[in-house]
Design an enzyme around this catalytic site. Sequence first.
Site, PDB file in Angstrom:
ATOM      1  N   GLU A   1       4.527  -6.330   1.310  1.00  0.00           N
ATOM      2  CA  GLU A   1       3.986  -6.708   0.001  1.00  0.00           C
ATOM      3  C   GLU A   1       3.761  -5.493  -0.898  1.00  0.00           C
ATOM      4  OE1 GLU A   1       1.329 -10.407   1.651  1.00  0.00           O
ATOM      5  OE2 GLU A   1       0.367  -8.443   1.546  1.00  0.00           O
TER       6      GLU A   1
ATOM      7  N   TYR B   1      -1.716  -1.698 -12.071  1.00  0.00           N
ATOM      8  CA  TYR B   1      -3.176  -1.769 -12.193  1.00  0.00           C
ATOM      9  C   TYR B   1      -3.688  -1.156 -13.494  1.00  0.00           C
ATOM     10  CZ  TYR B   1      -2.424  -2.851  -7.305  1.00  0.00           C
ATOM     11  OH  TYR B   1      -1.956  -3.424  -6.153  1.00  0.00           O
TER      12      TYR B   1
ATOM     13  N   GLY C   1       0.781  -1.228   0.000  1.00  0.00           N
ATOM     14  CA  GLY C   1       0.000   0.000   0.000  1.00  0.00           C
ATOM     15  C   GLY C   1       0.812   1.278   0.000  1.00  0.00           C
TER      16      GLY C   1
ATOM     17  N   GLY D   1       3.193  -3.497  -4.179  1.00  0.00           N
ATOM     18  CA  GLY D   1       2.795  -3.767  -5.562  1.00  0.00           C
ATOM     19  C   GLY D   1       3.028  -2.501  -6.366  1.00  0.00           C
ATOM     20  N   ARG D   2       2.115  -1.545  -6.177  1.00  0.00           N
ATOM     21  CA  ARG D   2       2.175  -0.271  -6.880  1.00  0.00           C
ATOM     22  C   ARG D   2       3.556   0.394  -6.777  1.00  0.00           C
ATOM     23  NH1 ARG D   2      -2.375   2.737  -7.507  1.00  0.00           N
ATOM     24  NH2 ARG D   2      -3.312   1.598  -5.795  1.00  0.00           N
TER      25      ARG D   2
ATOM     26  N   CYS E   1     -16.087   3.761 -27.026  1.00  0.00           N
ATOM     27  CA  CYS E   1     -17.414   4.373 -27.111  1.00  0.00           C
ATOM     28  C   CYS E   1     -18.022   4.556 -25.730  1.00  0.00           C
ATOM     29  CB  CYS E   1     -18.314   3.529 -27.995  1.00  0.00           C
ATOM     30  SG  CYS E   1     -17.680   3.437 -29.657  1.00  0.00           S
TER      31      CYS E   1
ATOM     32  N   ARG F   1      -8.204   3.079 -14.908  1.00  0.00           N
ATOM     33  CA  ARG F   1      -8.193   3.765 -13.607  1.00  0.00           C
ATOM     34  C   ARG F   1      -8.860   5.154 -13.635  1.00  0.00           C
ATOM     35  NH1 ARG F   1      -4.052   5.039 -11.239  1.00  0.00           N
ATOM     36  NH2 ARG F   1      -4.665   4.585  -9.108  1.00  0.00           N
TER      37      ARG F   1
HETATM   38  C1  LIG Z   1      -3.161  -5.315  -3.392  1.00  0.00           C
HETATM   39  C2  LIG Z   1      -2.430  -5.889  -2.248  1.00  0.00           C
HETATM   40  C3  LIG Z   1      -1.116  -5.497  -1.989  1.00  0.00           C
HETATM   41  C4  LIG Z   1      -0.394  -4.447  -2.791  1.00  0.00           C
HETATM   42  O1  LIG Z   1      -0.940  -3.184  -2.669  1.00  0.00           O
HETATM   43  P1  LIG Z   1      -0.198  -1.940  -3.343  1.00  0.00           P
HETATM   44  O2  LIG Z   1      -1.066  -0.793  -3.013  1.00  0.00           O
HETATM   45  O3  LIG Z   1      -0.138  -2.208  -4.803  1.00  0.00           O
HETATM   46  O4  LIG Z   1       1.158  -1.869  -2.733  1.00  0.00           O
HETATM   47  C5  LIG Z   1      -0.458  -6.117  -0.961  1.00  0.00           C
HETATM   48  N1  LIG Z   1      -1.053  -7.072  -0.202  1.00  0.00           N
HETATM   49  C6  LIG Z   1      -2.313  -7.461  -0.428  1.00  0.00           C
HETATM   50  C7  LIG Z   1      -2.902  -8.508   0.421  1.00  0.00           C
HETATM   51  C8  LIG Z   1      -3.043  -6.883  -1.436  1.00  0.00           C
HETATM   52  O5  LIG Z   1      -4.299  -7.277  -1.648  1.00  0.00           O
END
Ligand SMILES: *Cc1c(COP(=O)(O)O)cnc(C)c1O
Length: 442
Positions: free
Chosen positions: A290, A390, A248, A292-293, A361, A330
């Site tokens: 964890e 995403y 996150g 991601g973004r 469209c 998004r």
């Molecule tokens: C989506 C998610 C993440 C990654 O979130 P980001 O905002 O992309 O860093 C990590 N852990 C879990 C369980 C998630 O569902």
Amino acid sequence: MHFYGTQTVNEKGHLTIGGVDTVDLAHSYGTPLIAYDIALFRERAKAFKETFKNAGIQAQVAYASKAFSSIAIYEVAQQEGLSLDVVSGGELYTAIAADFPRERIHFHGNNKSYTELQLAFDEKIGCIVIDNFSEIAMVKEIAEIRKESMKVLIRVTPGVEASTHNYITTGQEDSKFGFDLKNGQADEAFKQLYDHPYIGLLGMHCHIGSQIFETDAFRLAAKALMDKMVAWREQHQFICTVLNLGGGFGIRYTEEDEPLHPSAYVEEMTSVVLAMTREFQYPIPEIWIEPGRSLVGDAGTTLYTAGSTKEVPGVRKYIAVDGGMTDNIRPALYEAKYNAATANRMNVPHSDPVTIAGKCCESGDKLIEEAFIANPEEGDLIAIFCTGAYTYAMASNYNRLPRPAIVFCEDSEHQLVVRRETYEDVIRLDIPLQLAKRGEKI
Ligand SMILES: *Cc1c(COP(=O)(O)O)cnc(C)c1O
């Protein structure tokens, strides 16, 4: 104009990524094209890992791969010593295809199927993050039938929810994910798991939100989980060896966003955990995170070719590009904001507010409501920044648009890692009525 990672402007006035001219990329691969700055991905991965190392804490940094899942990015994640989060059989299958080390794969999801769980056992993955009671029953059943063990984490909702600049604490969490920490569900899940002969309970997991710019919420979440770990030790003499605090971490989409350095989030987490373990004389757990973004988001740039323009006198100018909500939903989905540039004419003033529209469209198919770019002309190469997370992962074939190609750029070299869909690809699952009727084999 904000440059991300290795981005520069070359002597031709073209935007470069990873030392590669984006105009050349567009010529080689066509548009829309998503170009990743792989050095930036590596730099972010290293920053997360180093901060744990400097704090002397055992850690796993797992790439939350739903942000952008492909075989090649899993290979880079592996090269960087990351672990991998998958949330479906499809992502797990991709990880297997990338030959990702199974012991570093973690399986998430709030509705894993029996078949998906069986695949996790087949592949002897590192850990299943258990989300609900029916999953506990299925995991136990599969383990007992096979007489095979599986490591698990219990996903809990700590009553802290965060987004961007603020967080809320809630007594009772209204979320579809995980076991409530406060109403007894997490304790019940613990009791069903901790002394099972085939279940290796490692500890707890939480994920409190996305695009978070502050550290207080992580501190509160870590504290809530540590309190529960201490309680389980008292009641059941059980020691958690893993504390997973999720992802996150925020990134900078536009100048309004002011994210912290990856190390700031990690430092906050480690300091809380170290303080609490000292206070309660608890063995220091491994900390897992964890992102991601924050690993792939600003490493990605989408390149589009500008097409038709439309002037609504006195109101605005529209420029339409050859992609849109199909490759980046998004903005339409949650009003996400982006910046753009005219990648083939970087040295002319970027001062004309235009609306960059997609070609689908839907009136809502606008990528940027007010982009400050060079006065766009048909054929210009429009770069939209920070599109690595995403976007492709959520891409569709709406209006039967083929999904874009993806290229990795690093050290002045480029490599195609996801090929562009063809029209043949677009219809490959279709079964014509006549064929189906005649019962012909397809
Ligand atoms: C989506 C998610 C993440 C990654 O979130 P980001 O905002 O992309 O860093 C990590 N852990 C879990 C369980 C998630 O569902």
